[in-house]
Design an enzyme around this catalytic site. Structure first.
Site, PDB file in Angstrom:
ATOM      1  N   CYS A  22      14.023  10.703   6.587  1.00  0.00           N
ATOM      2  CA  CYS A  22      14.204  10.330   7.991  1.00  0.00           C
ATOM      3  C   CYS A  22      15.664  10.370   8.390  1.00  0.00           C
ATOM      4  O   CYS A  22      15.987  10.496   9.578  1.00  0.00           O
ATOM      5  CB  CYS A  22      13.610   8.952   8.254  1.00  0.00           C
ATOM      6  SG  CYS A  22      14.281   7.656   7.174  1.00  0.00           S
ATOM      7  N   LYS A  29      -0.712   7.746  -0.425  1.00  0.00           N
ATOM      8  CA  LYS A  29      -1.701   8.291  -1.353  1.00  0.00           C
ATOM      9  C   LYS A  29      -1.152   9.450  -2.175  1.00  0.00           C
ATOM     10  O   LYS A  29      -1.632   9.722  -3.276  1.00  0.00           O
ATOM     11  CB  LYS A  29      -2.954   8.739  -0.595  1.00  0.00           C
ATOM     12  CG  LYS A  29      -2.726   9.894   0.374  1.00  0.00           C
ATOM     13  CD  LYS A  29      -4.007  10.268   1.095  1.00  0.00           C
ATOM     14  CE  LYS A  29      -3.800  11.424   2.067  1.00  0.00           C
ATOM     15  NZ  LYS A  29      -5.047  11.771   2.789  1.00  0.00           N
ATOM     16  N   GLU A  85      10.479   1.124  10.453  1.00  0.00           N
ATOM     17  CA  GLU A  85      11.479   2.157  10.181  1.00  0.00           C
ATOM     18  C   GLU A  85      10.764   3.484  10.361  1.00  0.00           C
ATOM     19  O   GLU A  85      10.020   3.932   9.495  1.00  0.00           O
ATOM     20  CB  GLU A  85      12.040   1.998   8.757  1.00  0.00           C
ATOM     21  CG  GLU A  85      13.334   2.741   8.530  1.00  0.00           C
ATOM     22  CD  GLU A  85      13.131   4.132   7.990  1.00  0.00           C
ATOM     23  OE1 GLU A  85      13.196   5.088   8.795  1.00  0.00           O
ATOM     24  OE2 GLU A  85      12.891   4.276   6.793  1.00  0.00           O
ATOM     25  N   LYS A 102       0.861  -1.178   0.000  1.00  0.00           N
ATOM     26  CA  LYS A 102       0.000   0.000   0.000  1.00  0.00           C
ATOM     27  C   LYS A 102       0.904   1.236   0.000  1.00  0.00           C
ATOM     28  O   LYS A 102       1.458   1.613   1.034  1.00  0.00           O
ATOM     29  CB  LYS A 102      -0.916  -0.023   1.235  1.00  0.00           C
ATOM     30  CG  LYS A 102      -2.085   0.960   1.158  1.00  0.00           C
ATOM     31  CD  LYS A 102      -1.637   2.351   1.517  1.00  0.00           C
ATOM     32  CE  LYS A 102      -2.755   3.367   1.387  1.00  0.00           C
ATOM     33  NZ  LYS A 102      -2.231   4.749   1.584  1.00  0.00           N
ATOM     34  N   GLU A 158      11.035  16.208  14.399  1.00  0.00           N
ATOM     35  CA  GLU A 158      11.573  15.981  13.063  1.00  0.00           C
ATOM     36  C   GLU A 158      11.087  17.083  12.134  1.00  0.00           C
ATOM     37  O   GLU A 158       9.882  17.275  11.960  1.00  0.00           O
ATOM     38  CB  GLU A 158      11.135  14.608  12.555  1.00  0.00           C
ATOM     39  CG  GLU A 158      11.881  14.141  11.335  1.00  0.00           C
ATOM     40  CD  GLU A 158      11.589  12.686  10.995  1.00  0.00           C
ATOM     41  OE1 GLU A 158      12.422  12.051  10.321  1.00  0.00           O
ATOM     42  OE2 GLU A 158      10.530  12.166  11.418  1.00  0.00           O
TER      43      GLU A 158
END
Length: 495
Positions: free
Chosen positions: A295, A188, A261, A185, A392
């Site tokens: 990341c 989107k 992750e 998946k 982040e």
């Protein structure tokens, strides 16, 4: 903005239906979702919007295909991966343009991702024939120990938007190499790259049902029932820590094996003896790769107080000179952020830091006009209470703080719930190993600003997740160990 002929061609070349059991089909009910170019805000494609019934059909196809795929000869699995690698290599420029259109990064960076993503297919095509167990004599000498390594079963993959191809291939590659099947998946915002990959695997001869791709506007409602379905034996997710925690909770019901992750808050340490030329270039790469939407992006720059001013000025000059614009244009080095929500988050973090005393050396504002652009930014004198030191950033913003000693640098680096990657710049080998052994991260870049490598184990500790992707460790994530105690009917020789 009118699309060029090449842009139209690559988008129209992608099948926009669901890929289930080797067939392309519309979503149940015919629902669709739009894919947007973040550089213009315009819709570039419309893809199928899956329902739970579609997701269930995909899992059923993966479950059925596993019965035969697990027994396909390792060399045949390897050859399919290699053919897919060759096809991607031949179409790298088209795939890079497609990626830029849906994600925004400059075409040159998209080409880099295509190479990186494809390396996982090549690596695991080579590893598919090297899955070994062992045979040993029982310590008593009265029996034998046989261990087998077998594919874990149907897998569920949820991939992010920032690296729409690489985050897929580094899961799909080892899964297929070991004999697992999968349901993927994609995010989107960026489904086209994954759909293009499905077409490539189809062309490479992958049997129907081994790889299934479902696109959906609502990930939670579609994925939650699959996560709790006992037919699923493994889940791998790349994304934010809050979402990862929810997925772990859902997976607990059936004790599902998972790899996570998750988010990062990477410290970038520059010591007083560092080669500043190398440190600035490393910082530019660690911060600005993918426009900061990674990341592994350097999130906090901790610089020794004796070189902090020079480092900040030199980094600001480099980052301030970067050309911002639509990634399809010549010379563009920084594209847009993925959407307005992400740009607003970056703006809020910068405004918070400046409001608490940080100085803007370059950038610090949205770019006017269409698309979700934000100026590449360097902030100096960032106070400890600034939110962007603990959150982040996921954008082109480099906040700089100082330290006075090695101990303080290590303490500042470890002062986070995350532990994905760290970067260290020093010419002192003794210091380097002292710091490396003290840092609480799963990966470290020593005098370089990039750690990603298909042959190396990618992953973090603490709230950055668990499990590894890449290298032989990545193969282990898709294998179960079976132990057989053998009575061979012999007695050991006595001394």
């Amino acid at each position: 903005m009118a699309a060029t002929a090449d842009e139209t061609r690559v988008v129209e070349g992608v099948k926009t239906q669901l890929f289930i059991g080797g067939q392309w089909r519309d979503a149940t009910g015919g629902a669709t979702l739009d894919v947007e170019d973040p550089a213009t805000g315009e819709t570039i494609a419309t893809v199928a919007d899956a329902t739970h019934e579609d997701a269930d059909a995909a899992l059923a196809a993966a479950t059925e295909a596993f019965k035969t795929w697990r027994n396909v000869a390792p060399r045949e699995r390897a050859d399919i991966l290699r053919r897919a690698y060759d096809l991607i290599h031949a179409r790298a420029e088209e795939l890079a343009l497609l990626m830029t259109l849906e994600m925004g990064k400059p075409v040159a960076e998209s080409l880099g991702e295509i190479t990186y993503a494809n390396n996982f297919l090549r690596w695991y095509s080579e590893e598919a024939v090297r899955i070994n167990g062992r045979f040993t004599v029982n310590e008593t000498g009265k029996g034998r120990v046989l261990t087998l390594r077998q594919p874990i079963g149907p897998c569920l993959f949820i991939t992010p938007w920032n690296f729409p191809l690489a985050m897929g291939t580094r899961k799909i590659g080892p899964a297929l190499a070991t004999g697992c099947t999968c349901v993927v998946k994609p995010a989107k915002q960026t489904p086209l790259s994954m759909l293009a990959l499905a077409q490539i695997f189809e062309e490479a001869g992958l049997p129907g049902g081994v790889l299934n791709v479902i696109t959906a506007s609502s990930s939670g409602s579609i994925m939650a029932p699959l996560i709790e379905d006992p037919r699923v034996r493994k889940m791998s997710f790349t994304g934010s820590t809050p979402v990862g925690k929810e997925l772990i909770k859902q997976s607990a019901e059936q004790v599902l094996k998972v790899s996570m992750e998750l988010g990062g808050n990477a410290p970038f340490l520059v010591f007083e003896d560092a080669d500043l030329d190398a440190a600035v270039e490393g910082a530019l790469l660690a911060k600005m790769r993918n426009g900061g939407e990674a990341c592994t992006s350097a999130n906090r720059f901790h610089v020794h107080e004796s070189v902090a001013s020079e480092f900040a000025d030199r980094l600001a000059a480099k980052i301030g000179a970067l050309k911002v614009g639509r990634g399809t244009e010549d010379g563009i080095q920084v594209g847009p952020l993925i959407d307005e929500a992400q740009r607003s988050k970056v703006a809020e973090l910068v405004d918070d830091a400046v409001g608490k005393g940080a100085r803007v050396l370059t950038g610090g504002a949205r770019v006017d006009g269409a698309g979700y652009f934000y100026e590449p930014t360097v902030l100096a004198d960032v106070p400890d209470g600034a939110d962007l030191l603990s959150e982040e950033i996921f954008g082109p913003v480099a906040p700089i703080t100082t330290f006075a000693s090695d101990e303080e640098a290590i303490a500042r680096a470890n002062d986070t719930e995350y532990g994905l990657v760290s970067y260290i710049f020093t010419t002192d080998l003794n210091r380097a190993f002292k710091v490396i052994e003290s840092l609480e991260t799963g990966m470290i870049g020593l005098n370089q600003g990039m750690v990603s490598n298909a042959g190396a184990p990618f992953g973090g500790v603490k709230q950055s997740g668990f499990g590894r992707e890449g290298g032989p460790e990545g193969l282990d994530e898709y294998l179960e160990t079976k132990y057989v105690a053998m009575n061979v009917g012999t007695e050991p020789t006595a001394l």
